[in-house]
Design an enzyme around this catalytic site. Structure first.
Site, PDB file in Angstrom:
ATOM      1  N   CYS A  13     -10.046  -0.161   8.534  1.00 23.69           N
ATOM      2  CA  CYS A  13      -9.669   1.253   8.828  1.00 23.69           C
ATOM      3  C   CYS A  13     -10.769   2.437   8.090  1.00 23.69           C
ATOM      4  O   CYS A  13     -10.960   3.422   8.560  1.00 23.69           O
ATOM      5  CB  CYS A  13      -8.360   1.826   8.407  1.00 23.69           C
ATOM      6  SG  CYS A  13      -7.849   1.191   7.026  1.00 23.69           S
ATOM      7  N   GLU A  49       0.669  -1.200   0.117  1.00 24.65           N
ATOM      8  CA  GLU A  49       0.128  -0.078  -0.008  1.00 24.65           C
ATOM      9  C   GLU A  49       0.886   1.309   0.017  1.00 24.65           C
ATOM     10  O   GLU A  49       0.714   2.151   0.583  1.00 24.65           O
ATOM     11  CB  GLU A  49      -0.959  -0.145   1.229  1.00 24.65           C
ATOM     12  CG  GLU A  49      -1.482  -1.392   1.470  1.00 24.65           C
ATOM     13  CD  GLU A  49      -2.331  -1.532   2.611  1.00 24.65           C
ATOM     14  OE1 GLU A  49      -2.401  -0.771   3.555  1.00 24.65           O
ATOM     15  OE2 GLU A  49      -2.783  -2.588   3.174  1.00 24.65           O
TER      16      GLU A  49
END
Lengths: 647, 647
Positions: free
Chosen positions: A410, A314
């Site tokens: 998240c 990421e």
């Protein structure tokens, strides 16, 4: 000396904008209850053990801790969203939140420590795996929730929990001889400590935030040393061959000039650095923030405000590496762009930082949530072909449709808390000014230097209309209203109480005086034509391609409107883009765009063959585009932002 | 009934072709010694423990087994290459190979079992993790080496080792009550057993190969059940969430219609299926092979003969999903295309299967090895930008330059053994015919039905010249020479002893009679113009792009010749491609290509910005292309096969 630009205290805020109202309403009415169910293990498709973990840590339930090490943060982010909703006038969840806060308090250990995973599963491993343990990250989300909850409700219970934990962290970490010299594996606590410092005035929190930034990236690397400890507990086996750049600990932050590693961690750290630079008047850190901001926004950011070009880890990759179909562009990373940009605008007193904030919000952040409010994108591609988004392939992390929840959850609560707290991005204040940064229709009651100000803003600027702002003060102190002039607005013209005026421009803001009691009305008009945009020549993925935009909105083509194989569509680089009526089944009442284009209908003679002599044939096709932020709400299908040109 | 088409027994073969001779010579002179050093842990940059592992298993060295579970196969593939080199007249390594064979024999267990990893590390776990253990895969490479070594040298020692092991496997696996119903996690042993069957005539080996194919993909899935065993030993932690399609065990092979999972495993299995279909006259299996071949070559294969569109799990994805920069295209998978195509051509007696064999060989397989013979590509991209080939990113498996060796070192020895055994692809025989399948200049002495035949072939067909074939027989039996007419040859004209002839065409072969003693000469002339090719409209990655080709060669642009940012180059879809002189510093004496094109030199006005209004500017640029097979031999730089068009 100029006073600090900061988020105002909102006595009330009401979002009335057609697009944002839709989502803000969803948060209180749908997302808070939905997410509360999820956190309690009652989700329709998904189970989170978040609340049970707190109960177990509090000793009111027996059982095993389940879920990821940073699972507590889901509760904190939910509480933060509840707080922001309360500021927006939606207070239904306050009693539930109060109960949750009581539970959280019970889960706090006598010395102030608070983390259900380590308390229940590895009580002796506290602070021993900072790299993977997320204890400081979780603490950060607690601090953010606590400050928001206190500001929204005036209730101190959660703030006290947070301060007790923060005080413990101040004892454990720091420059003293017996103190730990480590820093968080996933940054966030730094900027959360800055919020706690502002609310409580305790300079220890500022010092600790600064310590974490100063200590980071020292040599030898703390995380590498930590891994060598005999009792080192491994949490994420996939993080073997740890590269300190992953967590921006490859060198001291103040020396960093390019955005490296995990995009969300980077954004949270840069935001904290900007906060600290401002609080401490640190010019070197301020310059670093500028370099990092420029690197991100001028070389490593998608046109949608997405960041993170690699799905693996990421992370950021290299300048101008912006592939459209195998990127990451995590929703949380774009929220990070908003956070960083907001702080940079304050630090440099410059409106231009809001260009990227707006781009991130109007495109990737909203795209992260479904029109119904119950499905989410973690990854936000600029190009999707559902057929190749298969499990266990190189782009398996790209989902063609929004998902109900995630193991690492998240994004959903992060989007919720961001949209519930839009006020902080819409406007800012210093001791004598009101800054209007985003043109989101709303009504707000705030204070400027102790004097109440009522602001009402109605904007149809993007639709080709006007911005109307009415500001009402008690007249005791003159203020200036500073209105950001966005890059996308052509021929801006100002009116004050119906007369054309020519306000001074300062750092991207038009400066308007408000110097009497009662309501003063301003109008801003200008053109926001739909227009084609393209990328820098160095962006190899986009050469010869264009994206349709209108104001801050990036548009995209969907299979539903244009048929499949969107890669076969072509438009001229000088094509005229026309506006059309909004798509009825999509929220926001935003215009759609249409443009005359072509479709490649044949590439080789024998369509049963895989390769052959090129015989390109095209036909005319009208191409329809919808705003990227509302894509993927009409079933699964191809989507594409950048379209090939013929020129 | 027609006799089976098979690889001839070569009494001798000498490759004289300018390109292939370069690489074939490298194998004996450079790769065999280099790889032998590597296997003995004396590599310059890399260490393999392969030979030491055999010594430890043989009890002549004490120590720990090191390296991957299938490390033994490196020795077997090396032996196979030594055998093929011996057939080519290069016999220097035979004494070393004989010693290695002695060592391997010592490492064989009394019951015939042979695998250094399980013998040394987990002696009680034999055959208990077929999914990951690679015992049968390793056995397969042993069998292949043994048959090649026997055919090349007449020496039986390794063949006997192989048969003892194969006999044990026949006892362990099979339909009997006490026999294991499992099958290999990584296929290969099936086709290796077919080779052993042909050399020894033992039908048990054919039956076992058939058993492995028949048993595969049954329900419940063997591998999933195996994982549930209490004493199950995990070997590859990354293979959690095992998807049976990864190993083509998601359904019985005979029912499969699309190429799924790990590309190399798939190719090896399909090759075995074609062998078995032919040996058993199984029409259903034959039809399946046809469907799978068509799916691979008509929907899932790159223009370079590469397969495997996903870097993650090195696997097939979906029809027409052929991204140019994040594919896998493992060298071994293209070798698999050669193996499968060779068998299909035999099974269907049809020359057209050699189109893909040739494409794979002339492009991806040769590209896998450096001009110097000491560096290798595992992954063969069609588009590389070295700057974004970073470790720990979504395309980290793409290397911009060839590597000296790999932890999983299948490709280097696999390329070596393939190039050392080119004869099997150049020609085939049945009882009365010689089939010429590839136009690689060479001199061969073979048998056709017991009669010696000498073949000399000189081909400059691809360079625009002629194919000259002289066939010399004892005249005792008339034979036909069948010459494949490739799709890329325009206006083929045949001459026999200098007179134009019009041979009959059968299944893609021109049929020429050889019915007297002594030398008969044939010539084939035709045109092989450089030409542009493009992909099927469904290949989204390539719409509006073209590749330069000449005969079976795909060409590519390199940064060295064309400057950086190759994505900015454009040519017309009807551009005239001209031939130019060969690149002096590259092997093969192959023409380069040039074409008048354009370079986009500007996309937006302010080149410091990341996005802006499109203002495309171009300039004329002559574009130079070199054969893909020799790319990456002049330092690191961008490379691109498919070029954007303006049309």
């Amino acid at each position: 000396m100029l006073s600090r630009i900061k988020t105002p205290e909102f006595h009330s805020i009401k979002i009335t904008d057609s697009l944002f109202k839709h989502y803000v309403d969803l948060i209180a009415k749908k997302m808070l209850p939905y997410q509360w169910d999820v956190l309690n293990g009652k989700g329709e498709c998904v189970k989170s053990y978040c609340i049970n973990n707190f109960k177990i840590a509090a000793g009111v339930l027996s059982g095993e801790h389940k879920g990821v090490v940073f699972g507590d943060t889901d509760a904190y982010k939910w509480l933060e969203a509840v707080a922001f909703c309360a500021m927006n006038g939606e207070k239904d969840f306050i009693p539930v939140a109060d109960e949750l806060i009581e539970l959280i308090e019970k889960a706090q250990q006598p010395d102030g420590y608070l983390n259900t995973y380590f308390t229940v599963v590895h009580p002796k491993q506290r602070w021993k795996n900072l790299r993977e343990g997320h204890e400081l990250y979780s603490a950060g989300h607690l601090f953010e929730a606590a400050t928001a909850y206190y500001q929204a409700t005036g209730k101190e219970r959660l703030l006290n929990v947070a301060c007790r934990f923060a005080d413990l962290i101040c004892k454990v970490f720091g420059p003293g001889q017996d103190q730990c010299k480590g820093y968080p594996g996933h940054q966030l606590v730094e900027l959360a400590l800055m919020k706690l410092y502002r609310v409580t005035g305790k300079t220890d929190y500022l010092k600790l935030a600064r310590f974490f930034i100063d200590e980071r990236g020292g040599s030898p690397n703390y995380f590498i040393e930590e891994m060598k400890q005999e009792d080192h507990l491994r949490i994420f086996p996939e993080l073997t061959d740890y590269d300190p750049a992953y967590s921006q600990s490859h060198m001291p932050p103040v020396k960093q000039e390019t955005a490296e590693g995990h995009a969300v961690r980077a954004m949270y750290m840069y935001s904290a650095m900007a906060d600290i630079a401002q609080a401490c008047g640190d010019e070197e850190l301020k310059t670093t923030c500028r370099k990092l901001w420029d690197n991100v926004t001028l070389k490593r950011m998608y046109i949608t405000g997405g960041v993170g070009s690699s799905g693996l880890l990421e992370r950021f990759t290299t300048d101008y590496d912006l592939p459209n179909d195998r990127m990451y562009c995590e929703s949380c990373a774009s929220i990070g762009i908003m956070m960083f940009g907001q702080r940079m605008a304050s630090l440099y007193r410059d409106a231009s930082y809001y260009e990227a904030v707006e781009r991130a919000l109007y495109n990737t952040v909203i795209a992260g949530i479904s029109a119904e409010g119950d499905r989410y994108f973690y990854v936000n591609p600029l190009e999707v072909w559902p057929d190749n988004c298969l499990e266990h392939t190189s782009i398996h992390y790209v989902k063609a449709v929004r998902q109900p929840w995630f193991d690492v959850a998240c994004c959903p609560p992060n989007i919720a808390r961001t949209l519930a707290s839009l006020g902080q991005y819409i406007c800012a204040v210093d001791d004598r000014s009101l800054y209007i940064n985003l043109f989101i229709s709303s009504e707000m009651e705030i204070d400027i230097n102790g004097n109440p100000v009522r602001v009402k803003m109605e904007s149809t600027l993007i639709q080709g209309g006007k911005l109307k702002i009415s500001v009402c003060t008690n007249g005791k102190k003159a203020i200036t209203v500073r209105i950001r002039i966005p890059s996308w607005l052509e021929n801006p013209v100002f009116y004050s109480n119906a007369e054309e005026i020519h306000p001074a421009m300062e750092n991207g803001y038009a400066v308007l005086a408000v110097n009497r009691e009662g309501e003063q009305n301003f109008e801003l008009s200008g053109k926001t034509p739909a227009r084609l945009m393209t990328a820098n020549l160095n962006v190899r993925a986009d050469i010869g391609k264009v994206a349709l935009t209108k104001g801050p909105f990036v548009y995209c083509l969907e299979e539903k409107d244009n048929g499949n194989n969107l890669a076969a569509l072509r438009i001229r680089a000088d094509a005229i883009v026309e506006e059309d009526v909004p798509q009825k089944d999509l929220p926001g009442d935003l215009p759609t765009l249409k443009v005359k284009g072509q479709r490649v209908i044949s590439t080789i003679k024998d369509s049963m063959q895989l390769y052959g002599t090129p015989e390109f044939q095209t036909k005319e096709q009208e191409i329809k585009a919808i705003p990227y932020c509302i894509w993927g709400n009409r079933g699964s299908g191809e989507m594409r932002v950048f379209i090939d040109t013929v020129y």
